[in-house]
Design an enzyme around this catalytic site. Structure first.
Site, short mmCIF file in Angstrom:
data_model
loop_
_atom_site.label_atom_id
_atom_site.label_comp_id
_atom_site.label_asym_id
_atom_site.label_seq_id
_atom_site.Cartn_x
_atom_site.Cartn_y
_atom_site.Cartn_z
CD GLN A 1 -3.25 0.29 2.06
OE1 GLN A 1 -3.28 -0.85 2.50
NE2 GLN A 1 -4.16 1.17 2.41
CB SER B 1 2.40 -4.94 3.81
OG SER B 1 1.20 -4.91 4.52
CG LEU B 2 -1.35 -5.56 -1.19
CD1 LEU B 2 -2.59 -6.41 -1.16
CD2 LEU B 2 -1.59 -4.23 -1.85
NE ARG C 1 -3.08 -8.15 4.08
CZ ARG C 1 -2.42 -7.01 3.99
NH1 ARG C 1 -2.86 -6.05 3.21
NH2 ARG C 1 -1.31 -6.83 4.71
CG HIS D 1 1.83 -4.79 9.32
ND1 HIS D 1 1.75 -6.12 8.93
CD2 HIS D 1 1.68 -4.05 8.18
CE1 HIS D 1 1.57 -6.16 7.61
NE2 HIS D 1 1.52 -4.93 7.15
CD GLN E 1 1.19 -9.61 5.58
OE1 GLN E 1 0.09 -9.09 5.69
NE2 GLN E 1 1.80 -9.76 4.42
#
Length: 294
Positions: free
Chosen positions: A10, A89-90, A114, A196, A245
């Site tokens: 992102q 991440s993503l 998500r 996170h 995650q």
């Protein structure tokens, strides 16, 4: 020569993203149109002609970046030859689809689930993230532990650049203490919530069922996963790490170090933007970096 491919997260989005890919071939156009159907709205309209504000909504941003990355990897065809992959991440979901561990449709559905779960979690409690520049990891970790509110290191992006995540009060207090401890800057980020961090627990619970229900196969090469920066090929371990995650940190610095230790000689960023190339260079100035191009 071992090739590493990296997939952005992102923040890499921009208006007009993916339009050239859409027009590249009938196959790429089909994949975008399939995504419009799966998502239930024309995400391509927002990607190609929307506003920055529309594109910044988590439920749009995450699938948009995923689509740009995954369809680009597919369009590369035989030129996409990874010896190892990782995603920020993503981007971990994009990496898994590109490496054959997740199907395209399953990957997109998971990313949409998500994004929606994260959006809901941010509405439960006001929360924030901030980038801390110019301090070592240990000092940032130590200060976060001393704050009574929830605040944790969320993204270990590169040496001297860490992102913290938590309640608004927790992040504000930590920023104040970190500046006192010698941080060059403490910048609040324009994001929807405390990604996170433990504040994503509700999203993690919601996403866990979705992840457990999809088929994960052995990838064509190891994937270095965010939670511990280690290489995985076992489907069960990959699923477990994907679930962890959301509330765990993105150990990106350690991921790049481990890839270099394991022989990575070049890093190619697949998707919008060039942020990851810059982060690799901050870990190792000699590293060879490039953007994936058709």
């Amino acid at each position: 020569m071992r090739k590493a491919y990296l997939f952005p997260g992102q923040g890499a989005q921009f208006v007009g993203m993916g339009k050239d890919l859409y027009e590249h071939s009938e196959e790429t156009k089909f994949l975008f149109e399939q995504a419009n159907e799966i998502l239930g709205f024309r995400i391509t309209d927002t990607m190609f002609n929307g506003t920055d504000e529309e594109l910044k909504q988590t439920k749009v941003t995450q699938p948009a970046i995923f689509l740009h990355s995954v369809i680009l990897a597919k369009a590369l065809g035989r030129a996409f030859t990874p010896d190892m992959v990782a995603g920020h991440s993503l981007g971990e979901f994009s990496a898994l689809v590109a490496a054959g561990a997740l199907g395209y449709e399953d990957g997109l559905r998971l990313v949409a689930a998500r994004a929606n779960a994260m959006q809901k979690a941010t509405e439960i409690q006001p929360s924030a993230m901030a980038a801390i520049l110019g301090l070592d990891d240990f000092t940032v970790e130590d200060v976060c532990q001393r704050v009574s509110e929830v605040v944790v290191p969320a993204n270990y992006n590169c040496p001297g650049q860490l992102v913290i995540s938590g309640t608004v009060a927790g992040v504000d207090k930590a920023c104040e203490l970190l500046l006192d401890a010698g941080a060059r800057r403490a910048l609040k980020l324009n994001v929807g919530g405390a990604f996170h961090s433990p504040l994503m627990e509700a999203a993690k619970v919601e996403l866990q069922a979705a992840i457990e229900s999809v088929k994960v196969s052995e990838p064509v090469c190891p994937i270095y996963q965010n939670v511990d920066a280690k290489a995985y090929t076992d489907p069960d371990a990959i699923k477990h790490n994907l679930i962890e995650q959301l509330t765990g940190p993105v150990r990106w610095t350690q991921t790049i170090i481990h890839m270099i230790e394991d022989g990575a000689s070049s890093f190619t960023e697949v998707g919008p933007g060039n942020v990851l190339q810059g982060l690799v260079k901050k870990v190792d100035r000699q590293a060879e970096t490039a953007a994936a191009v058709l």
